[in-house]
Design a protein around this motif. Structure first.
Motif, mmCIF file in Angstrom:
data_model
loop_
_atom_site.group_PDB
_atom_site.id
_atom_site.type_symbol
_atom_site.label_atom_id
_atom_site.label_comp_id
_atom_site.label_asym_id
_atom_site.label_seq_id
_atom_site.Cartn_x
_atom_site.Cartn_y
_atom_site.Cartn_z
ATOM 1 N N ARG A 59 5.624 -16.117 42.724
ATOM 2 C CA ARG A 59 6.455 -15.008 42.247
ATOM 3 C C ARG A 59 5.615 -13.783 41.890
ATOM 4 O O ARG A 59 5.833 -12.700 42.385
ATOM 5 C CB ARG A 59 7.258 -15.454 41.022
ATOM 6 C CG ARG A 59 8.273 -16.533 41.326
ATOM 7 C CD ARG A 59 9.161 -16.814 40.148
ATOM 8 N NE ARG A 59 8.433 -17.277 38.988
ATOM 9 C CZ ARG A 59 8.999 -17.561 37.822
ATOM 10 N NH1 ARG A 59 10.299 -17.395 37.672
ATOM 11 N NH2 ARG A 59 8.289 -17.995 36.797
ATOM 12 N N GLY A 60 4.633 -13.965 41.033
ATOM 13 C CA GLY A 60 3.886 -12.812 40.557
ATOM 14 C C GLY A 60 4.700 -12.067 39.518
ATOM 15 O O GLY A 60 5.920 -12.222 39.407
ATOM 16 N N ALA B 139 5.475 -20.477 32.229
ATOM 17 C CA ALA B 139 4.135 -20.059 31.819
ATOM 18 C C ALA B 139 3.856 -18.613 32.202
ATOM 19 O O ALA B 139 3.310 -17.837 31.405
ATOM 20 C CB ALA B 139 3.086 -20.973 32.453
ATOM 21 N N ASP B 140 4.238 -18.224 33.436
ATOM 22 C CA ASP B 140 3.960 -16.856 33.861
ATOM 23 C C ASP B 140 4.840 -15.850 33.127
ATOM 24 O O ASP B 140 4.434 -14.703 32.910
ATOM 25 C CB ASP B 140 4.086 -16.698 35.377
ATOM 26 C CG ASP B 140 5.409 -17.189 35.928
ATOM 27 O OD1 ASP B 140 5.956 -18.157 35.379
ATOM 28 O OD2 ASP B 140 5.904 -16.613 36.912
ATOM 29 N N GLU B 141 6.044 -16.269 32.706
ATOM 30 C CA GLU B 141 6.886 -15.384 31.901
ATOM 31 C C GLU B 141 6.248 -15.152 30.535
ATOM 32 O O GLU B 141 6.243 -14.029 30.018
ATOM 33 C CB GLU B 141 8.286 -15.982 31.752
ATOM 34 C CG GLU B 141 9.110 -15.908 33.034
ATOM 35 C CD GLU B 141 10.448 -16.621 32.903
ATOM 36 O OE1 GLU B 141 11.395 -16.240 33.646
ATOM 37 O OE2 GLU B 141 10.564 -17.557 32.077
ATOM 38 N N PHE B 142 5.714 -16.220 29.943
ATOM 39 C CA PHE B 142 5.016 -16.067 28.668
ATOM 40 C C PHE B 142 3.810 -15.147 28.835
ATOM 41 O O PHE B 142 3.568 -14.253 28.014
ATOM 42 C CB PHE B 142 4.557 -17.431 28.149
ATOM 43 C CG PHE B 142 3.729 -17.354 26.900
ATOM 44 C CD1 PHE B 142 4.336 -17.257 25.657
ATOM 45 C CD2 PHE B 142 2.335 -17.368 26.962
ATOM 46 C CE1 PHE B 142 3.573 -17.175 24.494
ATOM 47 C CE2 PHE B 142 1.563 -17.282 25.813
ATOM 48 C CZ PHE B 142 2.194 -17.191 24.576
ATOM 49 N N ALA B 143 3.032 -15.355 29.918
ATOM 50 C CA ALA B 143 1.852 -14.535 30.168
ATOM 51 C C ALA B 143 2.224 -13.071 30.347
ATOM 52 O O ALA B 143 1.536 -12.168 29.849
ATOM 53 C CB ALA B 143 1.122 -15.043 31.411
ATOM 54 N N TYR B 144 3.331 -12.820 31.034
ATOM 55 C CA TYR B 144 3.795 -11.446 31.243
ATOM 56 C C TYR B 144 4.108 -10.772 29.909
ATOM 57 O O TYR B 144 3.729 -9.614 29.679
ATOM 58 C CB TYR B 144 5.022 -11.446 32.139
ATOM 59 C CG TYR B 144 5.729 -10.110 32.212
ATOM 60 C CD1 TYR B 144 5.229 -9.079 33.014
ATOM 61 C CD2 TYR B 144 6.885 -9.862 31.467
ATOM 62 C CE1 TYR B 144 5.869 -7.839 33.072
ATOM 63 C CE2 TYR B 144 7.532 -8.630 31.523
ATOM 64 C CZ TYR B 144 7.020 -7.626 32.325
ATOM 65 O OH TYR B 144 7.649 -6.404 32.380
ATOM 66 N N TYR C 61 -3.468 -21.903 34.132
ATOM 67 C CA TYR C 61 -3.452 -22.384 35.518
ATOM 68 C C TYR C 61 -2.117 -22.114 36.214
ATOM 69 O O TYR C 61 -2.111 -21.624 37.359
ATOM 70 C CB TYR C 61 -3.792 -23.870 35.579
ATOM 71 C CG TYR C 61 -5.138 -24.227 34.989
ATOM 72 C CD1 TYR C 61 -6.162 -23.281 34.893
ATOM 73 C CD2 TYR C 61 -5.398 -25.509 34.523
ATOM 74 C CE1 TYR C 61 -7.389 -23.606 34.341
ATOM 75 C CE2 TYR C 61 -6.633 -25.844 33.972
ATOM 76 C CZ TYR C 61 -7.627 -24.886 33.884
ATOM 77 O OH TYR C 61 -8.838 -25.209 33.345
ATOM 78 N N PRO C 62 -0.965 -22.406 35.578
ATOM 79 C CA PRO C 62 0.299 -22.084 36.254
ATOM 80 C C PRO C 62 0.453 -20.594 36.548
ATOM 81 O O PRO C 62 0.936 -20.210 37.617
ATOM 82 C CB PRO C 62 1.359 -22.568 35.260
ATOM 83 C CG PRO C 62 0.683 -23.616 34.459
ATOM 84 C CD PRO C 62 -0.725 -23.137 34.313
ATOM 85 N N THR C 63 0.025 -19.751 35.601
ATOM 86 C CA THR C 63 0.113 -18.305 35.823
ATOM 87 C C THR C 63 -0.824 -17.876 36.939
ATOM 88 O O THR C 63 -0.477 -17.053 37.790
ATOM 89 C CB THR C 63 -0.230 -17.539 34.534
ATOM 90 O OG1 THR C 63 0.640 -17.960 33.486
ATOM 91 C CG2 THR C 63 -0.080 -16.035 34.738
#
Length: 503
Positions: free
Chosen positions: A4-5, A47-52, A211-213
């Motif tokens: 997704r990115g 995980a990537d939503e949290f990172a964002y 890692y997931p991000t």
């Protein structure tokens, strides 16, 4: 699995979460209220939503120090709804390699935990910590390889925040190792729970978020290229992973420095071949010769341009600190832990403003004396063009006395042969080291000998590679090692004993 990115995330969905987290960080709402609002609005967060959201908080002006201080609290706000991704990756994929290393470290920690109830055994604890110390390689590879690629994707929170968690773990391991070496057993054992918990906490952050991000943001082609740089730094408690991807199997990735220099020359002249003669400042050299000179310097060099981007490092065999191609083009501020960034800024600004031309530092590390200088690079008009870093293991230089004006290779060997005169090989030295001693046994007992060996001969540099060491270190005795380095066996034993004596 489709990546997704950050650009493909539902930003509208996450704006509310950002608002809640900001209100909590400002102290406008309590932890309980923040948690209540999150649970009312979200069933799950990836995980990537949290990172964002963490990256956006930075953009809103919250300092790295503030986020680092509250990171565990921010994660706790999402307890129960933060999805735990289970990556299914082929063996050899850089992320799978990190995961495999974490598995090995967790297994080691479990073994250490069980051993705490046994009678204290210094040799066994030393063995544990020699293995645990390899976790530094895992962290260095992550900082040099993975972080730099994430920064290119606009995600620099790991560089700013996780690096501080990394440094805390490294400091704890180093402190415990020192306490053990100094026979401060009570203090050493008292520190073990903190070492254990800090490492497991860091591993959880890596596997839950990092890692997931990274998988979502970084392309497979970029991971394939990353795999090349991973080998240069090494691995932790695992065997060398297999090659990942067709690109590395079928194509040789060109030398990074040669490639960049060729591109630069192509921009300003028609001379792009390796064997074309170039008019350098003082002399005439080919590209190949320039590259060879940098590779054979007795010091490590790095160059950061006026835009604070890393443009070059010398690819020497004796690097004091690990480097990989992933650092090229990286902002220098992201190449240092958060605690060091202010110092880096002060140096660059003083150079840029013409206030200073050099800064020097020195430190003791692993029995070595490391000398570091930063020099302002200016063109013929005095304009600031960047910073040159020079790093050198000055241990040997620092020990020199008197003067030496004549070449005396043979005399040195004869004198050392006379001094040691088969005593060492007959097991008469106080350390019990003989020609039949296995190098791995020596290094397990005296870990600093591992870094000392390449100073005796470049042919010993493979000892620093964990895979090569695991392969040959357990079978190679000193007689074999001496032959490999073209060093007299008694001289080799004498030098190793002298190094042990220093410590």
């Amino acid at each position: 699995m489709e990546k997704r990115g950050f650009d493909k995330l539902d930003h509208a969905k996450l704006d509310k979460l950002i608002t809640i987290k900001v209100s909590y960080l400002k102290g406008e709402i309590s932890k309980e209220e923040a948690r209540k609002q999150i649970m009312a609005n979200y069933k799950s967060i990836t995980a990537d939503e949290f990172a964002y959201t963490e990256q956006k908080i930075k953009d809103l002006g919250f300092s790295d120090e503030t986020v680092h201080k509250h990171m565990d609290e921010l994660l706790n706000l999402l307890e129960g709804i933060l999805e735990k991704s289970s990556l299914s990756l082929p063996i050899g994929h850089p992320l799978q390699t990190y995961i495999n290393e974490n598995t090995a470290i967790k297994s080691l920690l479990s073994e250490m935990k069980e051993f705490e109830n046994n009678p204290f055994d210094k040799d066994k604890w030393t063995e544990f910590y020699n293995k645990l110390y390899q976790f530094n390689t895992h962290l260095s590879r992550k900082q040099n390889q993975l972080f730099s690629k994430l920064e290119e994707k606009g995600f620099d929170r790991p560089s700013k925040i996780m690096w501080s968690f990394d440094n805390n773990v490294k400091k704890l391991i180093s402190t415990a190792k020192t306490l053990l070496e100094e026979d401060k057993y009570d203090e050493f054992l008292k520190l073990q729970p903190e070492v254990h918990e800090s490492i497991l906490d860091l591993i959880d952050k890596e596997e839950s978020i990092l890692y997931p991000t990274s998988f979502e943001l970084i392309s497979e082609e970029e991971f394939i290229k990353m795999r090349k740089g991973d080998d240069e730094i090494g691995y932790c408690l695992i065997e060398n992973p297999p090659i990942f991807g067709d690109i590395l199997e079928n194509k040789e990735i060109p030398n990074e420095f040669m490639s960049e220099l060729s591109q630069l020359l192509a921009k300003y002249s028609s001379l792009t071949g390796q064997n074309e003669i170039l008019d350098v400042k003082q002399g005439k050299l080919t590209l190949e010769q320039i590259n060879l000179i940098f590779q054979h310097l007795s010091v490590d060099l790095s160059y950061v341009d006026e835009n604070e981007l890393v443009r070059f490092y010398s690819d020497t065999k004796h690097r004091v600190f690990p480097r990989s191609p992933g650092v090229i083009g990286r902002n220098v501020m992201n190449c240092h832990p958060r605690e060091s960034v202010d110092t880096v800024k002060r140096i660059i600004e003083a150079f840029r403003n013409g206030e200073k031309d050099m800064a020097e530092f020195w430190l003791q590390m692993g029995g070595k004396f490391i000398y570091i200088t930063y020099t302002a690079v200016r063109d013929e008009n005095g304009k600031f063009r960047g910073v040159l870093e020079m790093m050198q293991d000055a241990t040997h230089i620092r020990s020199l006395e008197g003067s030496k004006k004549l070449l005396s290779w043979d005399d040195e060997y004869k004198q050392e042969d006379k001094n040691t005169s088969s005593n060492n090989s007959n097991n008469s030295n106080q350390y019990g080291i003989t020609k039949d001693s296995v190098i791995a046994d020596i290094i397990n007992k005296y870990p600093y000998i591992r870094e000392f060996m390449p100073t005796l001969s470049p042919k010993y540099s493979k000892i620093l590679n964990p895979i090569a060491f695991n392969t040959i270190g357990k079978v190679a005795n000193l007689e074999m090692i001496a032959q490999r380095g073209n060093i007299n066996i008694d001289v080799l034993i004498s030098k190793i004993c002298d190094e042990i004596k220093k410590h």
